[in-house]
Design a protein around this motif. Structure first.
Motif, mmCIF file in Angstrom:
data_model
loop_
_atom_site.group_PDB
_atom_site.id
_atom_site.type_symbol
_atom_site.label_atom_id
_atom_site.label_comp_id
_atom_site.label_asym_id
_atom_site.label_seq_id
_atom_site.Cartn_x
_atom_site.Cartn_y
_atom_site.Cartn_z
ATOM 1 N N ARG A 64 0.995 -0.784 -0.535
ATOM 2 C CA ARG A 64 0.378 -0.143 0.263
ATOM 3 C C ARG A 64 0.675 1.010 -0.320
ATOM 4 O O ARG A 64 2.008 1.792 1.468
ATOM 5 C CB ARG A 64 -1.013 -0.436 1.214
ATOM 6 C CG ARG A 64 -1.766 -1.213 1.739
ATOM 7 C CD ARG A 64 -3.093 -1.973 1.065
ATOM 8 N NE ARG A 64 -3.352 -2.379 0.976
ATOM 9 C CZ ARG A 64 -4.919 -3.178 0.619
ATOM 10 N NH1 ARG A 64 -4.664 -2.372 -0.253
ATOM 11 N NH2 ARG A 64 -5.187 -4.236 0.831
ATOM 12 N N PHE A 65 1.160 1.920 -0.773
ATOM 13 C CA PHE A 65 1.509 3.145 -1.388
ATOM 14 C C PHE A 65 0.992 4.296 -0.301
ATOM 15 O O PHE A 65 1.764 4.939 0.247
ATOM 16 C CB PHE A 65 2.071 3.938 -2.276
ATOM 17 C CG PHE A 65 2.480 2.694 -2.846
ATOM 18 C CD1 PHE A 65 3.876 1.827 -2.650
ATOM 19 C CD2 PHE A 65 2.195 1.694 -4.067
ATOM 20 C CE1 PHE A 65 5.138 1.187 -3.473
ATOM 21 C CE2 PHE A 65 3.446 0.779 -5.191
ATOM 22 C CZ PHE A 65 4.519 0.805 -4.324
ATOM 23 N N PHE A 66 -0.004 4.443 -0.915
ATOM 24 C CA PHE A 66 -1.364 5.310 -0.669
ATOM 25 C C PHE A 66 -2.623 5.293 -0.709
ATOM 26 O O PHE A 66 -3.025 4.822 -1.139
ATOM 27 C CB PHE A 66 -0.808 6.602 -1.916
ATOM 28 C CG PHE A 66 -1.687 8.224 -1.633
ATOM 29 C CD1 PHE A 66 -1.756 8.844 0.061
ATOM 30 C CD2 PHE A 66 -2.868 8.058 -2.099
ATOM 31 C CE1 PHE A 66 -2.594 9.821 -0.072
ATOM 32 C CE2 PHE A 66 -3.389 9.794 -2.178
ATOM 33 C CZ PHE A 66 -3.830 10.157 -0.759
ATOM 34 N N SER A 67 -3.595 5.895 0.498
ATOM 35 C CA SER A 67 -4.924 5.453 0.705
ATOM 36 C C SER A 67 -5.644 7.210 0.808
ATOM 37 O O SER A 67 -5.294 8.086 2.342
ATOM 38 C CB SER A 67 -4.838 4.722 1.969
ATOM 39 O OG SER A 67 -6.368 5.086 2.514
ATOM 40 N N ALA A 74 -17.642 0.684 2.242
ATOM 41 C CA ALA A 74 -17.680 1.254 0.937
ATOM 42 C C ALA A 74 -15.917 1.788 0.172
ATOM 43 O O ALA A 74 -15.683 2.512 0.982
ATOM 44 C CB ALA A 74 -18.879 2.328 0.543
ATOM 45 N N TYR A 75 -16.073 1.772 -0.973
ATOM 46 C CA TYR A 75 -14.921 2.071 -1.311
ATOM 47 C C TYR A 75 -14.978 3.361 -1.786
ATOM 48 O O TYR A 75 -16.208 3.974 -2.553
ATOM 49 C CB TYR A 75 -14.739 1.613 -2.952
ATOM 50 C CG TYR A 75 -13.594 0.189 -2.597
ATOM 51 C CD1 TYR A 75 -12.697 -0.187 -1.814
ATOM 52 C CD2 TYR A 75 -14.992 -0.756 -2.366
ATOM 53 C CE1 TYR A 75 -12.127 -1.390 -1.533
ATOM 54 C CE2 TYR A 75 -14.206 -1.861 -2.995
ATOM 55 C CZ TYR A 75 -13.275 -2.280 -2.053
ATOM 56 O OH TYR A 75 -12.438 -3.798 -2.144
ATOM 57 N N ARG A 76 -14.022 4.832 -1.837
ATOM 58 C CA ARG A 76 -13.747 5.926 -1.107
ATOM 59 C C ARG A 76 -12.456 6.481 -2.340
ATOM 60 O O ARG A 76 -11.286 5.648 -1.860
ATOM 61 C CB ARG A 76 -14.470 6.783 -0.077
ATOM 62 C CG ARG A 76 -16.128 6.221 0.064
ATOM 63 C CD ARG A 76 -16.635 7.110 1.716
ATOM 64 N NE ARG A 76 -17.270 6.725 2.235
ATOM 65 C CZ ARG A 76 -17.557 5.453 2.700
ATOM 66 N NH1 ARG A 76 -16.775 4.655 3.151
ATOM 67 N NH2 ARG A 76 -18.407 5.512 2.860
ATOM 68 N N GLY A 77 -12.003 7.899 -2.522
ATOM 69 C CA GLY A 77 -10.871 8.412 -3.027
ATOM 70 C C GLY A 77 -10.616 7.444 -3.572
ATOM 71 O O GLY A 77 -10.452 6.290 -4.145
ATOM 72 N N LEU A 78 -8.991 7.206 -3.558
ATOM 73 C CA LEU A 78 -7.785 6.648 -3.864
ATOM 74 C C LEU A 78 -7.042 5.593 -3.058
ATOM 75 O O LEU A 78 -7.052 6.086 -1.770
ATOM 76 C CB LEU A 78 -7.288 7.713 -4.485
ATOM 77 C CG LEU A 78 -7.243 8.877 -5.507
ATOM 78 C CD1 LEU A 78 -6.510 9.570 -6.118
ATOM 79 C CD2 LEU A 78 -8.024 7.852 -6.722
ATOM 80 N N ALA A 162 -0.015 2.110 3.990
ATOM 81 C CA ALA A 162 -1.516 0.867 4.751
ATOM 82 C C ALA A 162 -3.053 2.125 3.781
ATOM 83 O O ALA A 162 -3.089 2.813 3.820
ATOM 84 C CB ALA A 162 -1.144 0.944 6.064
ATOM 85 N N ASN A 163 -3.212 0.945 3.913
ATOM 86 C CA ASN A 163 -5.073 1.949 3.483
ATOM 87 C C ASN A 163 -4.970 2.160 4.460
ATOM 88 O O ASN A 163 -4.534 1.361 6.056
ATOM 89 C CB ASN A 163 -5.095 0.426 2.383
ATOM 90 C CG ASN A 163 -5.179 -0.677 3.625
ATOM 91 O OD1 ASN A 163 -4.766 -1.473 3.562
ATOM 92 N ND2 ASN A 163 -6.584 -2.188 3.544
ATOM 93 N N THR A 164 -6.558 2.430 4.989
ATOM 94 C CA THR A 164 -7.348 2.627 5.806
ATOM 95 C C THR A 164 -8.002 1.952 6.812
ATOM 96 O O THR A 164 -7.449 0.196 6.700
ATOM 97 C CB THR A 164 -8.111 3.753 6.294
ATOM 98 O OG1 THR A 164 -9.153 3.826 4.908
ATOM 99 C CG2 THR A 164 -7.404 4.702 5.802
ATOM 100 N N ALA A 165 -8.980 1.573 6.644
ATOM 101 C CA ALA A 165 -10.153 0.654 7.552
ATOM 102 C C ALA A 165 -10.904 0.014 6.617
ATOM 103 O O ALA A 165 -10.188 -0.168 5.086
ATOM 104 C CB ALA A 165 -11.416 1.545 8.165
ATOM 105 N N GLY A 166 -11.093 -1.444 6.352
ATOM 106 C CA GLY A 166 -11.924 -1.992 4.973
ATOM 107 C C GLY A 166 -11.265 -3.540 5.739
ATOM 108 O O GLY A 166 -11.238 -3.523 6.488
#
Length: 751
Positions: A64-67, A74-78, A162-166
């Motif tokens: 994960r480079f950028f979240s 739900a999926y949001r943003g990039l 890292a990604n955020t939640a999910g």
């Protein structure tokens, strides 16, 4: 695209900017990431994300480079990531966590562990995107879900690493550097132009720029005014960056057989020429300040920069050529060399053989490296010896091939002499290298006339040996008359012995030790006790009147003197050899003879004689008229006339002759019944024992009693219990002043 700025009022960070790529963050792939402190708000196309990335060896799952936003529900943003051999950017439409809630762009690529590569993701519209690696476009397709292509965001914060939640949170393993977020679609040329140099943060449409150069603390600064900064999480650590990034960069248009050329700020022209084909792209980057680490080299004074090379094809071979400008072109031929190191975090430079003749060429280099123009080390000279000592003077010659010679004493010639101790130095220019060379030493000039003499004429009074120590501060060796080289010697005979000391510089001195062992006469005063007679004085005199010097305790200095008081006194005498000795004596008050008894009644054993003598200080006149010793052979009453020189008296005493033999007898029975008669068993005798040992045994040989005291006899008991009637054995060992013996036998215990 716009930022919705929340709670951020920041500008350029207040931290020092290390040279070159500076610092970066090393993510552990387990739980470390950067939490961005505010939301990216509403995002819109076009946009570009770029970063340098070095893959680690601890990757577990998706990189994960950028979240940009929280994707819970739900999926949001990039979401910028690397998954299953593809670089992809995922866009969320906010509808769900299923594939219908996202879409994006993907390109196949395989990273190599511990190699830096530059990634750029350019999204021109919801349906158009291009992914670049190392400035070259990859085949990019629309995919990564089949949702409605409508980008939805909220006010949640993003993350780096890292990604955020999910339902599948993973973390980056490796290092990132120079992360940018643009509100425009960068062109291929723009990606190539910016990838190998730092940005200012003021570039148009630049929305976020993380240079990763803080180096300390837990804050990651955003160099774009108003952009969100970040907080390092879970011990994320700073390290020195080895990314190929400088202050300015030049490239060859990513065309093989074309060189990348650039100028330093001092006018040196640098050309990097790829030698072979392969993936196109050769970058020259220049750092416009000296390196923070110059271990292994000596920099040239006018060179205040260094440069590096990055090839899109990591193992591509290239040539480096430097045409020197006005400031470096004046260096002597061969004086300048190119030094190299692998990257900006390398601790040491290595000097190559490529020198200025007059320009510098370094062919066939690989892989990517950094370079600097350094100088050939100046020759190491040792004109003068190490800190040294010389006798009288020291002469030094530095030889030929030097100009502008200057000595500490003002001389300007190749050779010089020194006559005074102190620090001396010489400086000269080496005509071959142009180096100014110096040498220094501390010199000690030893003058033999300043070394103290140690000739010794010594008399040893009363001793049988003499220890001589000729050691002296500064001496380096010693030599005796007989070849011995130890500074400490022990002598036992009279004689003259020469010795020599040697000092640094070759100075030496010779001295002589003359010894005489003097004999000391003991007891200069004949008597240890002298007596005062009434109110008279006592005369005290020496055994000899040949002493050169005499001192009595009363202050007199003649060979005899008088004392009139009692007490301990002394006299000191000096003999012809100069040796002093002290003798002590006591003055006593003579008591009247009538107040004390000199002789008393006495006895002696038959078969012997008795010799009588008067005590010291007394004269005795015996019945035979003699005044010496008196021999007595039998029992006799004796009259003696006594005199102590002051008074006279007469004493009478008896001498008795008797037999000194004694008998030891034992009874054959005893009755320990407590009636006071025959209650104890022991020897019956008139002997005076000097040793005594009585042992009682029963008829089986068991010991019932033992005594070493003639007053402690057997009472018929054993361990405080009465023994039965019966026959017992005794054994007796004894001695008297006149004989020793043993006795044993039987006796009956009766009650």
């Amino acid at each position: 695209m716009r930022y919705l700025v929340v709670l951020i009022i920041s500008s350029f960070p207040l931290f020092s900017q290390p040279p070159g790529s500076g610092n970066t963050l090393d993510f552990n792939g387990t739980n470390q990431y950067v939490s961005l402190n505010s939301s990216f708000g509403t995002l819109s196309f076009p946009m570009t994300l770029t970063t340098w990335f070095k893959a680690g060896n601890n990757q577990n799952g998706i990189v994960r480079f950028f979240s940009s936003h929280d994707m819970t529900g739900a999926y949001r943003g990039l979401l910028f990531q690397y998954i299953n051999g593809t670089i992809n950017v995922q866009c969320g439409n906010g509808t769900s966590r299923s594939p219908t809630g996202r879409w994006g762009f993907v390109a196949n690529y395989t990273f190599t562990t511990d190699q830096w590569c530059h990634i750029a993701v350019v999204i021109s519209s919801a349906t158009t995107g291009q992914i670049y690696v190392n400035g070259n476009p990859l085949s990019t397709t629309l995919g990564n879900g089949g949702g409605v292509q409508n980008l939805v965001t909220d006010n949640s914060n993003g993350r780096l690493g890292a990604n955020t939640a999910g339902n599948n949170i993973t973390y980056l393993s490796g290092q990132m550097d120079e992360f940018t977020f643009w509100g425009k679609a960068l062109t291929r040329v723009e990606v190539q132009d910016m990838m190998c140099h730092k940005l200012s943060g003021n570039e148009p449409n630049l929305l976020a720029y993380y240079r990763f150069d803080n180096g300390v603390g837990t804050t990651l600064s955003n160099l774009v005014t108003g952009g969100p900064s970040g907080t390092l999480m879970n011990g994320l650590s700073w390290v020195a960056s080895s990314a190929p990034v400088g202050d300015r960069s030049f490239h060859n248009g990513h065309t093989n057989a074309v060189s990348a050329t650039g100028l330093s700020l001092t006018g040196d022209n640098i050309t990097v020429s790829p030698v072979n084909s392969g993936v196109a792209g050769t970058h020259l980057y220049i750092v416009d300040s000296p390196p923070s680490n110059t271990a292994g080299i000596t920099t040239w004074p006018s060179v205040n920069y260094y440069f590096g090379v990055f090839n899109s094809d990591y193992i591509k071979t290239y040539d480096v050529d430097v045409t020197l400008g006005a400031t470096t072109g004046t260096a002597p031929t061969g004086r300048l060399k190119i030094a190299k190191r692998p990257h900006n975090a390398s601790p040491t430079w290595t000097l190559t053989a490529a020198g200025n003749t007059p320009n510098i060429s370094l062919p066939a280099q690989t892989p990517i490296s950094q370079f600097i123009i350094a100088q050939e080390p100046c020759p190491v000279v040792d004109w003068m010896p190490d800190d040294s000592t010389a006798c009288d003077s020291m002469f030094v010659d530095i030889g030929g091939g030097y100009s502008n010679i200057s000595w500490s004493n003002g001389a300007t010639t190749n050779s010089n002499a020194f006559f005074v101790s102190g620090q001396v130095w010489v400086s000269a220019v080496d005509t071959a290298s142009g180096c100014t060379l110096t040498d220094t030493m501390d010199v000690t000039i030893v003058s033999p006339s300043n070394i103290p003499s140690s000739s010794l004429d010594t008399v040893i009074c009363g001793a049988s040996s003499f220890t001589c120590d000729i050691s002296m501060s500064g001496a380096t060796s010693y030599q005796w008359f007989d070849g011995n080289t130890q500074p400490v010697r022990i002598f036992t005979n009279d004689g003259s012995y020469w010795f020599e000391r040697t000092f640094p510089g070759g100075c030496s001195t010779r001295d002589t030790l003359t010894l005489k062992f003097a004999i000391i006469t003991t007891d200069p005063v004949a008597e240890n006790e002298l007596y005062l007679c009434g109110q008279d004085t006592v005369d005290v005199q020496l055994r000899s009147n040949t002493y050169p010097e005499v001192l009595w305790s009363n202050g007199e200095t003649s060979w005899q003197t008088e004392y009139w008081q009692t007490g301990m006194e002394w006299v000191q005498t000096k003999n012809a050899d100069g040796c002093w000795q002290t003798d002590s004596f006591e003055i006593l008050q003579s008591l009247p003879l009538s107040d004390q008894a000199i002789f008393a009644d006495t006895s002696f054993c038959a078969g012997q004689t008795l010799l009588l003598s008067a005590p010291s200080g007394y004269t005795a006149t015996w019945p035979n008229g003699q005044t010496g010793d008196y021999l007595v052979g039998g029992t006799k009453d004796i009259r003696v006339e006594l005199s102590d020189g002051c008074t006279e008296s007469v004493e009478y005493f008896s001498v008795t002759k008797y037999s000194c033999e004694c008998d030891v007898q034992f009874a054959n029975a005893f009755t320990p019944d407590g009636d006071g008669l025959n209650d104890y068993f022991g020897p019956v005798t008139n002997c005076e024992f000097t040793t005594y040992n009585l042992i009682i045994l029963n008829r089986w040989g068991q010991q019932m009693f033992e005594s070493r005291d003639e007053n402690l006899r057997f009472d018929g008991r054993w361990k405080n219990r009465k023994l039965p009637i019966g026959v017992y054995v005794y054994r007796f060992v004894y001695s008297t002043p006149y004989k020793s013996g043993t006795a044993q036998g039987y006796f009956t215990l009766m009650r």
